[in-house]
Design a protein around this motif. Structure first.
Motif, mmCIF file in Angstrom:
data_model
loop_
_atom_site.group_PDB
_atom_site.id
_atom_site.type_symbol
_atom_site.label_atom_id
_atom_site.label_comp_id
_atom_site.label_asym_id
_atom_site.label_seq_id
_atom_site.Cartn_x
_atom_site.Cartn_y
_atom_site.Cartn_z
ATOM 1 N N THR A 141 -3.887 4.960 -5.045
ATOM 2 C CA THR A 141 -3.309 4.089 -4.031
ATOM 3 C C THR A 141 -2.908 2.782 -4.686
ATOM 4 O O THR A 141 -3.724 2.121 -5.339
ATOM 5 N N SER A 183 0.845 -1.186 0.000
ATOM 6 C CA SER A 183 0.000 0.000 0.000
ATOM 7 C C SER A 183 0.883 1.238 0.000
ATOM 8 O O SER A 183 1.670 1.453 0.920
ATOM 9 N N SER A 184 0.754 2.019 -1.055
ATOM 10 C CA SER A 184 1.578 3.213 -1.211
ATOM 11 C C SER A 184 0.873 4.149 -2.180
ATOM 12 O O SER A 184 -0.016 3.742 -2.922
ATOM 13 N N GLU A 185 1.302 5.387 -2.190
ATOM 14 C CA GLU A 185 0.782 6.339 -3.165
ATOM 15 C C GLU A 185 1.538 6.140 -4.471
ATOM 16 O O GLU A 185 2.742 5.901 -4.487
#
Length: 122
Positions: free
Chosen positions: A31, A16-18
């Motif tokens: 996301t 989970s990361s931008e």
């Protein structure tokens, strides 16, 4: 009858990361849900209006000094998620991606098998 998981050659890594996607003069922030050596899955941005017939550039910021950059081909959108296949990735980014996958797989033999599959898939 086989399903996607049975056909999958590349292990998905939940991450989970931008992620920043861009195409032409447009840019979207989304996301990241997961990624593999071959592609990634994102939560589709609400304002998503990219031309899915053209490549889309992606930047995943791992730290202030480290970004994974790649060009993507859109593959599907369903249930608020969009999947992409990596069309091109530079050498520095593949090194970072390989390390990320290696750390999450915890199995060097599996990583080597996936890297060999990546080479034969092209």
């Amino acid at each position: 009858m086989s399903n996607d998981n049975e056909r999958r050659v590349f292990s998905r890594i939940a991450f989970s990361s931008e992620i920043t996607l861009s195409q032409g003069g447009q840019q979207w922030t989304a996301t990241l849900i997961d990624l593999s050596l071959k592609g990634l899955l994102i939560a589709t941005p609400e304002n998503w209006n990219a031309d899915t017939r053209q490549t889309i550039d992606a930047a995943i910021k791992l730290s202030d000094e480290t970004t994974i950059s790649m060009s993507l081909n859109w593959r599907h959108t369903e249930a608020g998620q969009s999947g992409f296949e990596c069309a091109h990735i530079d050498i520095d980014s593949i090194i970072h991606l390989r390390r990320l996958v290696e750390l999450n797989l915890g199995n060097e033999n599996l990583l080597e098998r996936e890297l060999a599959s990546l080479g034969s898939a092209r």
